[in-house]
Design a protein around this motif. Structure first.
Motif, mmCIF file in Angstrom:
data_model
loop_
_atom_site.group_PDB
_atom_site.id
_atom_site.type_symbol
_atom_site.label_atom_id
_atom_site.label_comp_id
_atom_site.label_asym_id
_atom_site.label_seq_id
_atom_site.Cartn_x
_atom_site.Cartn_y
_atom_site.Cartn_z
ATOM 1 N N CYS A 6 -45.869 35.003 5.774
ATOM 2 C CA CYS A 6 -47.384 34.772 5.908
ATOM 3 C C CYS A 6 -48.183 35.593 5.255
ATOM 4 C CB CYS A 6 -47.427 34.715 7.436
ATOM 5 S SG CYS A 6 -49.201 34.460 7.912
ATOM 6 N N LEU A 29 -47.395 32.050 2.337
ATOM 7 C CA LEU A 29 -47.836 30.788 2.691
ATOM 8 C C LEU A 29 -49.294 31.242 3.648
ATOM 9 C CD1 LEU A 29 -44.819 28.808 3.996
ATOM 10 C CD2 LEU A 29 -46.023 28.722 1.824
ATOM 11 N N GLU A 30 -50.280 30.382 3.658
ATOM 12 C CA GLU A 30 -51.308 30.643 4.089
ATOM 13 C C GLU A 30 -51.357 30.957 5.715
ATOM 14 O OE1 GLU A 30 -51.502 26.030 4.148
ATOM 15 O OE2 GLU A 30 -50.649 27.774 2.921
ATOM 16 N N LEU A 33 -50.419 28.688 9.767
ATOM 17 C CA LEU A 33 -49.753 27.599 9.929
ATOM 18 C C LEU A 33 -48.970 27.748 11.478
ATOM 19 C CD1 LEU A 33 -47.956 27.572 6.632
ATOM 20 C CD2 LEU A 33 -49.339 25.857 7.470
ATOM 21 N N GLU A 39 -45.976 21.855 11.276
ATOM 22 C CA GLU A 39 -46.196 22.009 9.877
ATOM 23 C C GLU A 39 -45.779 23.096 9.184
ATOM 24 O OE1 GLU A 39 -48.374 21.094 6.058
ATOM 25 O OE2 GLU A 39 -47.358 20.054 7.703
ATOM 26 N N LEU A 40 -45.733 24.332 9.944
ATOM 27 C CA LEU A 40 -45.072 25.569 9.630
ATOM 28 C C LEU A 40 -43.514 25.450 9.305
ATOM 29 C CD1 LEU A 40 -44.531 28.654 9.400
ATOM 30 C CD2 LEU A 40 -44.469 28.912 11.973
ATOM 31 N N ARG A 42 -42.170 22.611 8.503
ATOM 32 C CA ARG A 42 -41.892 21.601 7.285
ATOM 33 C C ARG A 42 -42.087 22.740 5.846
ATOM 34 N NH1 ARG A 42 -44.554 19.240 3.302
ATOM 35 N NH2 ARG A 42 -46.744 20.161 4.331
ATOM 36 N N ARG A 43 -43.239 23.300 5.961
ATOM 37 C CA ARG A 43 -43.616 24.165 4.863
ATOM 38 C C ARG A 43 -42.627 25.356 4.362
ATOM 39 N NH1 ARG A 43 -49.140 24.432 3.703
ATOM 40 N NH2 ARG A 43 -48.440 25.880 2.221
ATOM 41 N N ALA A 46 -39.490 23.514 3.091
ATOM 42 C CA ALA A 46 -39.686 22.968 1.491
ATOM 43 C C ALA A 46 -39.538 24.406 0.823
ATOM 44 C CB ALA A 46 -41.025 22.522 1.715
ATOM 45 N N ALA A 47 -40.153 25.558 1.078
ATOM 46 C CA ALA A 47 -40.263 26.546 0.424
ATOM 47 C C ALA A 47 -38.816 27.266 0.133
ATOM 48 C CB ALA A 47 -41.403 27.603 1.044
#
Length: 235
Positions: A6, A29-30, A33, A39-40, A42-43, A46-47
């Motif tokens: 983060c 990541l921004e 999240l 969304e956290l 999922r992101r 994916a990362a």
């Protein structure tokens, strides 16, 4: 080795990383999240998948449990390592999760740090007028006033605003100025407390001590029946 993190930690990590010749490659990541756990999750998944495609076998995660937003985050091939904390504050303070209640005055503290100020708190103040204008256009004046009042209401549970200071951090005077501004805007008494950098340094060193949890491929993180952060099989 990679550190997927983060951006709330970014100012401190950019300051400390040059002292680590074998520091992991850091990807951020921004901030924010954690307000959207799905969304956290999922992101991050994916990362992690992207890093695995690049050949990563060990990935350090610069995240706490984040309201269980981390539950379900897993890797297919890489080992994941993350702090045994509920959120970022113990890492910034350099304390174990068990000590946080006393330092935070039993949860009544609105925490500030260089990253929180840069990526969240100052922006929240700067964009207040834009939010109000948006609410006004979409919902009318009465509802706009109600929504702005709701924004202020969430601060009612806090009794103080506290900056986490790190000795030697560059531009500390600017950080303290901004922290005082946020405290004043929030209507909360200002204080500051020193934070130790050893937890942040341990992130850069690869998370090898007892403060970190290791997740094997197919495992994720959750709380057990006693409230301990532990590894479980991902569903």
């Amino acid at each position: 080795m990679y550190l997927l993190c983060c951006e709330v930690f970014r100012p401190e990590l950019e300051w400390l990383a040059p002292a680590f010749p074998d520091a992991p490659v850091i990807r951020y990541l921004e901030q924010g999240l954690h307000d959207h756990p799905d969304e956290l999750r999922r992101r991050l998944c994916a990362a992690i998948g992207e890093l695995e495609e690049e050949g990563a076998t060990r990935i350090i995660l610069g995240y706490g449990l984040c309201g269980r937003g981390m539950t379900g985050v897993t890797a297919r091939r890489a080992t994941l390592v993350l702090p045994r904390v509920h959120d970022c504050i113990p890492v910034l303070l350099g304390c174990p999760q068990s000590e946080l209640g006393h330092i935070s005055r039993d949860g009544s503290t609105y925490w500030m740090s260089a990253g929180w100020l840069r990526y969240s708190q100052l922006e929240f103040i700067r964009t207040r007028r834009e939010r109000y204008d948006d609410y006004l256009q979409r919902f009318g004046s009465e509802n706009a006033e109600f929504l702005m009042a709701q924004e202020r209401e969430w601060l009612a549970n806090y009794t103080n605003a506290c900056l986490i200071r790190h000795e030697g951090f560059p531009r500390q005077a600017d950080v303290e100025r901004d922290a005082r501004l946020v405290a004043e805007d929030s209507g909360l008494p200002y204080r500051s407390t020193p934070g130790r950098t050893d937890f942040l340094r341990a992130l850069l060193a690869g998370g090898t001590d007892e403060r970190f949890l290791t997740l094997l491929p197919g495992q994720t993180v959750d709380l057990d029946g006693d409230g301990n952060i532990t590894a479980v099989k991902a569903e």
